[in-house]
Scaffold this motif. Structure first.
Motif, mmCIF file in Angstrom:
data_model
loop_
_atom_site.group_PDB
_atom_site.id
_atom_site.type_symbol
_atom_site.label_atom_id
_atom_site.label_comp_id
_atom_site.label_asym_id
_atom_site.label_seq_id
_atom_site.Cartn_x
_atom_site.Cartn_y
_atom_site.Cartn_z
ATOM 1 N N MET A 81 13.583 -14.485 -37.255
ATOM 2 C CA MET A 81 14.239 -15.080 -36.101
ATOM 3 C C MET A 81 13.257 -14.953 -34.943
ATOM 4 S SD MET A 81 17.857 -14.201 -34.293
ATOM 5 C CE MET A 81 18.825 -14.979 -35.560
ATOM 6 N N VAL A 82 12.856 -16.070 -34.372
ATOM 7 C CA VAL A 82 11.833 -16.070 -33.329
ATOM 8 C C VAL A 82 12.422 -16.515 -31.992
ATOM 9 C CG1 VAL A 82 9.956 -16.495 -34.947
ATOM 10 C CG2 VAL A 82 11.099 -18.424 -33.897
ATOM 11 N N ARG A 83 11.786 -16.041 -30.935
ATOM 12 C CA ARG A 83 12.093 -16.490 -29.580
ATOM 13 C C ARG A 83 10.823 -16.346 -28.761
ATOM 14 N NH1 ARG A 83 13.073 -11.710 -26.609
ATOM 15 N NH2 ARG A 83 13.701 -10.014 -27.945
ATOM 16 N N SER A 84 10.810 -16.887 -27.586
ATOM 17 C CA SER A 84 9.634 -16.802 -26.730
ATOM 18 C C SER A 84 9.351 -15.339 -26.405
ATOM 19 C CB SER A 84 9.858 -17.570 -25.430
ATOM 20 O OG SER A 84 10.116 -18.919 -25.693
ATOM 21 N N GLY A 85 8.097 -14.948 -26.560
ATOM 22 C CA GLY A 85 7.712 -13.580 -26.292
ATOM 23 C C GLY A 85 7.239 -13.383 -24.867
ATOM 24 N N GLU A 86 7.224 -12.117 -24.440
ATOM 25 C CA GLU A 86 6.732 -11.809 -23.100
ATOM 26 C C GLU A 86 5.227 -11.550 -23.125
ATOM 27 O OE1 GLU A 86 9.075 -8.610 -21.577
ATOM 28 O OE2 GLU A 86 10.947 -9.664 -21.959
ATOM 29 N N ASN A 87 4.761 -10.779 -24.107
ATOM 30 C CA ASN A 87 3.340 -10.450 -24.208
ATOM 31 C C ASN A 87 2.619 -11.274 -25.270
ATOM 32 O OD1 ASN A 87 3.763 -8.445 -22.285
ATOM 33 N ND2 ASN A 87 4.259 -6.932 -23.848
ATOM 34 N N THR A 88 3.365 -11.840 -26.184
ATOM 35 C CA THR A 88 2.811 -12.669 -27.250
ATOM 36 C C THR A 88 3.534 -14.015 -27.219
ATOM 37 O OG1 THR A 88 4.421 -11.837 -28.858
ATOM 38 C CG2 THR A 88 2.312 -10.675 -28.736
ATOM 39 N N PRO A 89 2.968 -15.039 -27.857
ATOM 40 C CA PRO A 89 3.642 -16.343 -27.840
ATOM 41 C C PRO A 89 5.035 -16.309 -28.458
ATOM 42 C CG PRO A 89 1.429 -16.543 -28.737
ATOM 43 C CD PRO A 89 1.698 -15.092 -28.544
ATOM 44 N N VAL A 90 5.219 -15.448 -29.448
ATOM 45 C CA VAL A 90 6.486 -15.414 -30.183
ATOM 46 C C VAL A 90 6.907 -13.966 -30.383
ATOM 47 C CG1 VAL A 90 7.597 -15.992 -32.364
ATOM 48 C CG2 VAL A 90 5.931 -17.535 -31.405
ATOM 49 N N HIS A 91 8.191 -13.702 -30.180
ATOM 50 C CA HIS A 91 8.777 -12.402 -30.524
ATOM 51 C C HIS A 91 9.613 -12.635 -31.771
ATOM 52 C CE1 HIS A 91 10.580 -8.467 -30.146
ATOM 53 N NE2 HIS A 91 11.754 -9.037 -30.344
ATOM 54 N N MET A 92 9.507 -11.739 -32.729
ATOM 55 C CA MET A 92 10.166 -11.966 -34.018
ATOM 56 C C MET A 92 11.074 -10.809 -34.398
ATOM 57 S SD MET A 92 8.489 -12.521 -37.776
ATOM 58 C CE MET A 92 7.519 -13.860 -37.214
ATOM 59 N N GLN A 93 12.230 -11.160 -34.970
ATOM 60 C CA GLN A 93 13.131 -10.228 -35.637
ATOM 61 C C GLN A 93 13.310 -10.773 -37.043
ATOM 62 O OE1 GLN A 93 16.577 -10.754 -33.215
ATOM 63 N NE2 GLN A 93 16.100 -9.015 -31.918
ATOM 64 N N VAL A 94 13.540 -9.903 -38.004
ATOM 65 C CA VAL A 94 13.714 -10.361 -39.377
ATOM 66 C C VAL A 94 15.159 -10.201 -39.798
ATOM 67 C CG1 VAL A 94 13.030 -10.047 -41.774
ATOM 68 C CG2 VAL A 94 11.336 -9.812 -39.968
ATOM 69 N N LEU A 95 15.764 -11.282 -40.288
ATOM 70 C CA LEU A 95 17.130 -11.285 -40.824
ATOM 71 C C LEU A 95 17.068 -11.202 -42.338
ATOM 72 C CD1 LEU A 95 18.599 -14.258 -38.791
ATOM 73 C CD2 LEU A 95 18.775 -11.837 -38.256
#
Length: 96
Positions: A81-95
């Motif tokens: 599960m991705v969303r816009s990151g603060e320090n990286t282009p993408v922030h990810m969580q795994v479902l």
């Protein structure tokens, strides 16, 4: 989610090796952020490429993995599960 995955596999317009992710952000905002990062030389695919600083927290889930898991009682798959990151282009969580 089963119907779109089955449709993608049947019509073969989308490669079965396509990487799957779920966006947990406003899709317009997400792609606008990615466009800004692309201008800086940061590519979204580089984030998912396992040879570019890959860690176990980054899940590479392809379309055929999801299709196989949906049609099996013994196979499970982790979809990032991705969303816009603060320090990286993408922030990810795994479902799972």
């Amino acid at each position: 989610m089963e119907e779109p995955i089955n449709t993608f596999m049947r019509i073969r317009e989308i490669s079965s090796k396509t990487i799957i992710a779920i966006c947990d952000d406003n899709i317009d905002t997400f792609f606008l952020t990615l466009k800004k990062n692309l201008e800086k030389g940061i590519n979204l695919y580089d984030f998912f490429e396992k040879y570019a600083g890959w860690t176990p927290q980054i899940s590479l889930t392809r379309l055929w993995h999801v299709y196989r898991a949906l049609n099996s009682y013994t196979q499970n798959v982790a979809i990032p599960m991705v969303r816009s990151g603060e320090n990286t282009p993408v922030h990810m969580q795994v479902l799972q």
